[in-house]
Design an enzyme around this catalytic site. Structure first.
Site, short mmCIF file in Angstrom:
data_model
loop_
_atom_site.label_atom_id
_atom_site.label_comp_id
_atom_site.label_asym_id
_atom_site.label_seq_id
_atom_site.Cartn_x
_atom_site.Cartn_y
_atom_site.Cartn_z
N LYS A 52 -5.02 -14.18 56.65
CA LYS A 52 -4.34 -13.07 56.65
C LYS A 52 -3.32 -13.37 57.08
O LYS A 52 -1.90 -12.83 55.86
CB LYS A 52 -4.29 -11.67 57.57
CG LYS A 52 -5.83 -11.02 57.04
CD LYS A 52 -6.57 -10.26 58.34
CE LYS A 52 -7.68 -9.26 57.38
NZ LYS A 52 -8.24 -7.97 58.37
N GLN A 96 -6.88 -5.74 64.80
CA GLN A 96 -8.31 -6.86 64.08
C GLN A 96 -9.56 -6.36 64.53
O GLN A 96 -9.25 -6.35 66.10
CB GLN A 96 -7.82 -8.49 64.27
CG GLN A 96 -9.69 -9.63 64.03
CD GLN A 96 -9.58 -9.01 62.32
OE1 GLN A 96 -8.73 -8.89 61.35
NE2 GLN A 96 -10.70 -8.92 62.10
N ASP A 119 -4.61 -0.78 57.06
CA ASP A 119 -6.12 -1.31 56.92
C ASP A 119 -6.94 -0.12 56.09
O ASP A 119 -7.71 0.24 55.50
CB ASP A 119 -6.44 -1.51 57.97
CG ASP A 119 -6.90 -2.87 58.43
OD1 ASP A 119 -6.92 -3.66 57.59
OD2 ASP A 119 -6.75 -3.38 59.84
#
Ligand code: NAP
Length: 284
Positions: A52, A96, A119
């Site tokens: 990422k 994460q 997200d």
């Protein structure tokens, strides 16, 4: 011969589009910024976070890395999120997953400002997707819609079957296919006769998390098959939820593993970061 849906090429195309948009905003003095939080040192999470950060650097998005120790408390993490929520110079926040056992994942997801939730996991964004309103969409299913659209595959009126109902993939996938006017069925571990249900599909999405479970017996002749799974087999090679060799000859189009759905997730994350910036600008 089936059409091989090329996620590598399509994700590269999306990243180029995002890169051009980021450069244009930079010309106006904006620095789009994503905060990436990792708790603990799970090796797989480390690889995802690394990828990422690399993608951010490629498209010109500034990434702020927060690498917190395994023993971080829930309160410490929530305090960091609250600080990042308030920061004007941070447009997107990503935590994460999975998190260590002492931290409640739902509490953390709920704590992220929905306007920075790149997200697309916050209930407000999930609710927006459910009711057809604007919001962030989970990156993997959003990427699958891009794969279909950019490969010239329309969803409207098609029988779509999604195998898997996770919050991250299966459920948002089903909602997106519905939004695209598909007729959608969702299968899960308690579904009876998964093979028969799957065999009805014009578009079959396998997000089941079981290596090569989907054999030709699950697939209607000429169906489009999207494989979300990522696993390593005994020879340490990547494989999906679909038994590609037996299934591919029966499809009209199929995603390979690797090089199908996988690269789309990060491309859509980059896209969502630009959307987060745009949203902020519109609402200031
Ligand atoms: P997950 O949370 O483990 O969910 C799996 C789903 O499959 C569950 O809903 C489960 O049903 C269902 N299931 C399990 N066994 C089944 C069976 N025999 N028949 C029918 N349904 C069954 O997994 P996930 O997070 O959605 O991920 C799915 C796969 O995609 C994994 O391989 C993961 O690594 C991969 N993935 C890839 C990406 C990417 O970027 N390409 C991103 C995310 C995930 P229940 O709900 O009843 O338990």
């Amino acid at each position: 011969m089936p059409q091989i849906i090329d996620g590598k090429a399509i994700s590269a195309q999306i990243k180029e589009e995002v890169k051009a948009q980021v450069a244009a905003y930079r010309e106006q003095g904006a620095e789009i910024t994503l905060a990436v939080i990792q708790v603990g040192n799970d090796p797989a999470s480390g690889v995802y976070v690394g990828n990422k950060k690399k993608a951010c650097a490629y498209v010109g998005i500034r990434s702020l890395a927060y690498e917190l120790p395994e023993e971080t408390t829930e309160e410490e993490l929530l305090t960091l999120i609250s600080d990042l929520n308030r920061r004007e110079d941070v447009h997107g926040i990503l935590v994460q997953l999975p998190l260590p056992a002492q931290i409640d994942e739902n509490k953390v997801i709920n704590a992220i400002d929905p306007r920075k939730d790149v997200d697309g996991f916050h209930p407000q964004n999930v609710g927006a997707l459910c009711t057809g309103q604007d919001g962030f969409v989970s990156c993997t299913p959003a990427g699958i819609i891009q794969l279909l659209t950019r490969s010239g595959i329309s969803v409207a009126g098609k029988e779509c079957v999604v195998i898997g109902r996770s919050n991250i993939v299966g459920k948002p996938m089903a909602l997106l296919l519905l939004k695209e006017n598909g007729t959608v069925t969702v299968c899960h571990s308690k579904t009876k006769n998964v093979k028969e249900v799957a065999k009805r599909a014009d578009i079959l999405v396998a997000a089941v998390g079981r290596p090569r479970m989907i054999t030709e017996e699950y697939v209607k002749e000429g169906a489009v098959v999207i494989d979300v799974g990522i696993h390593r087999n005994a020879e340490n090679k990547l494989c999906g939820d679909v038994d590609y060799e037996s299934v591919a000859p029966h499809t009209s189009a199929i995603t390979p593993v690797p090089g199908g759905v996988g690269p789309m997730t990060i491309a859509m994350l980059m896209y969502n970061c630009v959307e987060a910036y745009r949203f902020r600008e519109r609402n200031q």
